[in-house]
Write a protein that holds these residues in place. Structure first.
Motif, short mmCIF file in Angstrom:
data_model
loop_
_atom_site.label_atom_id
_atom_site.label_comp_id
_atom_site.label_asym_id
_atom_site.label_seq_id
_atom_site.Cartn_x
_atom_site.Cartn_y
_atom_site.Cartn_z
N ARG A 139 85.35 51.98 -19.59
CA ARG A 139 83.80 52.14 -19.73
C ARG A 139 83.41 52.05 -20.92
O ARG A 139 84.52 51.83 -22.16
CB ARG A 139 83.57 53.24 -19.54
N ARG A 145 77.68 53.05 -22.50
CA ARG A 145 77.61 53.06 -20.40
C ARG A 145 77.10 51.45 -20.03
O ARG A 145 77.46 51.76 -18.16
CB ARG A 145 75.51 53.04 -21.05
N ASP A 198 72.07 59.49 -16.49
CA ASP A 198 73.15 59.76 -17.45
C ASP A 198 73.52 60.97 -17.97
O ASP A 198 75.25 60.81 -18.52
CB ASP A 198 72.54 58.28 -18.61
N LEU A 199 72.58 61.80 -18.72
CA LEU A 199 73.23 63.11 -18.94
C LEU A 199 74.36 63.18 -17.68
O LEU A 199 75.03 64.17 -18.25
CB LEU A 199 72.50 64.06 -19.60
N ASN A 257 77.46 62.02 -17.85
CA ASN A 257 78.12 62.57 -18.72
C ASN A 257 79.29 63.99 -18.45
O ASN A 257 80.17 63.85 -19.10
CB ASN A 257 77.56 62.37 -20.61
N GLU A 258 78.11 65.02 -18.23
CA GLU A 258 78.81 66.01 -18.01
C GLU A 258 79.51 65.64 -16.98
O GLU A 258 80.10 67.12 -16.98
CB GLU A 258 77.09 66.73 -18.02
N GLU A 313 81.85 63.39 -15.78
CA GLU A 313 82.91 63.39 -16.50
C GLU A 313 83.29 64.86 -17.68
O GLU A 313 85.30 64.62 -17.47
CB GLU A 313 83.21 61.60 -17.43
N LYS A 314 83.16 65.78 -18.32
CA LYS A 314 83.32 66.41 -19.46
C LYS A 314 84.06 67.91 -18.18
O LYS A 314 85.19 68.27 -18.87
CB LYS A 314 82.29 67.41 -20.29
N ARG A 336 85.28 60.00 -12.69
CA ARG A 336 84.91 58.46 -13.36
C ARG A 336 83.50 58.34 -12.97
O ARG A 336 83.55 57.49 -12.42
CB ARG A 336 85.88 57.74 -13.63
N ARG A 341 77.18 54.28 -13.36
CA ARG A 341 76.10 54.43 -13.15
C ARG A 341 75.73 52.30 -12.31
O ARG A 341 75.92 51.62 -12.30
CB ARG A 341 75.19 54.26 -14.37
#
Length: 313
Positions: free
Chosen positions: A36, A39, A92-93, A96-97, A99-100, A106, A109
């Motif tokens: 990545r 994005r 998108d949020l 990200n969350e 993966e955190k 992974r 999108r």
């Protein structure tokens, strides 16, 4: 140099003459190493050539005395690529969350509309899909479509957000547009969304309810692929009206006439390998940090966020 070159997933699809979803599937299966950048997913040229060689069976013909290639960086053996399909920034949020929260995921999108996302899920080409599909017969969102398109499958539908959908009109609403019937006013020019999108489904269902046909509306055949493009066409005075969500009107600078509060849900297949995925997503949706991030964007109703809207046995 070739080894320094990399390609986007779209460029890979064009080079191999396959769909982007097929490219994502190759990445998901670990057959095509990717990484990545922001994005965007990218594939090194060397990895693409290696994949093509394997596909041709070239590696089996290499002489044993050749020096083996330098190993390319690979994701951890237990990492699973999760394809999240849909166009809203809230996804998108979520990616990200995810993966955190979970190192074994992974998040990738795919920016396609509701119906095409569900079709991709049916084909096994998406793991989490978003949908905002209005059914005029039941006045219900999503469930009627998901039940038809995923017939025979077991799945969970959970709410992500709710949001207003309505008309984009020029500043001051000079054509006095406020209802679906107003689209029949003489000389009104509309800009449409692409077939298969949630907004296009809403338009078609509402026109059907009000016994209006597309050929009665100027510009009905002009299609744009996202809310911003529709709002932009209205802002440039290329059309009098378009249909979309409130957020795009604020970004582009056109007036917004709210008509319906739509439910934006997530669909995930209920199967053993998705148990951790479902648990992780439900935890994210109920977390304070995620809700605060959504509230910061604005334009969302979080009343039902995280609530199960429908579930098969």
């Amino acid at each position: 140099m070739t080894q320094d070159k990399s390609y986007t997933t779209e460029e890979i699809a064009n080079l191999l003459r396959i769909s982007k979803l097929t490219v994502y599937d190759l990445i998901k299966k670990g057959e095509l190493p990717a990484y990545r950048v922001g994005r965007q997913m990218r594939v090194d040229a060397a990895d693409l050539e290696a994949y093509k060689a394997r596909a041709k069976g070239a590696y089996s013909r290499q002489p044993s005395y050749m020096v083996p290639p330098v190993p390319q960086e690979q994701p951890p053996a237990m990492t699973r690529n999760i394809i999240i399909s849909g166009q809203d920034v809230s996804l998108d949020l979520l990616a990200n969350e995810l993966e955190k929260q979970e190192d074994s995921f992974r998040a990738l999108r795919s920016y396609v509309g509701s119906i095409n996302s569900l079709i991709a899920m049916y084909r096994g080409e998406a793991d989490v899909v978003s949908t905002h599909l209005y059914d005029g017969d039941t006045e219900e969102y999503n469930v009627p479509y998901v039940r038809r398109l995923l017939s025979g499958h077991s799945y969970l539908m959970v709410n992500l957000v709710s949001r207003w959908a309505g008309f984009y009109v020029q500043k001051g609403n000079p054509r006095k547009l406020g209802s679906w019937e107003d689209l029949k006013k003489p000389g009104i020019i509309m800009v449409n969304r692409e077939k298969g999108s949630g907004a296009r489904t809403l338009i078609e269902e509402k026109l059907r309810q009000h016994r209006i046909t597309g050929r009665e509306i100027l510009g009905y055949d002009r299609e744009e692929k996202n809310h911003l493009a529709v709002a932009g066409a209205v802002a440039r005075l290329e059309a009098d009206v378009g249909v979309g969500i409130e957020k795009a009107s604020l970004m582009v600078g056109v007036d917004f006439i709210p008509l319906i509060r739509e439910r934006y849900d997530l669909v995930i297949m209920k199967k053993k390998e998705n148990e951790l995925l479902i648990h992780s997503i439900r935890e994210i949706l109920s977390s304070t940090s995620f809700r605060q991030a959504l509230e910061a964007i604005g334009g969302y109703d979080l009343t039902h966020t995280g609530e199960v809207m429908y579930e098969t046995p």
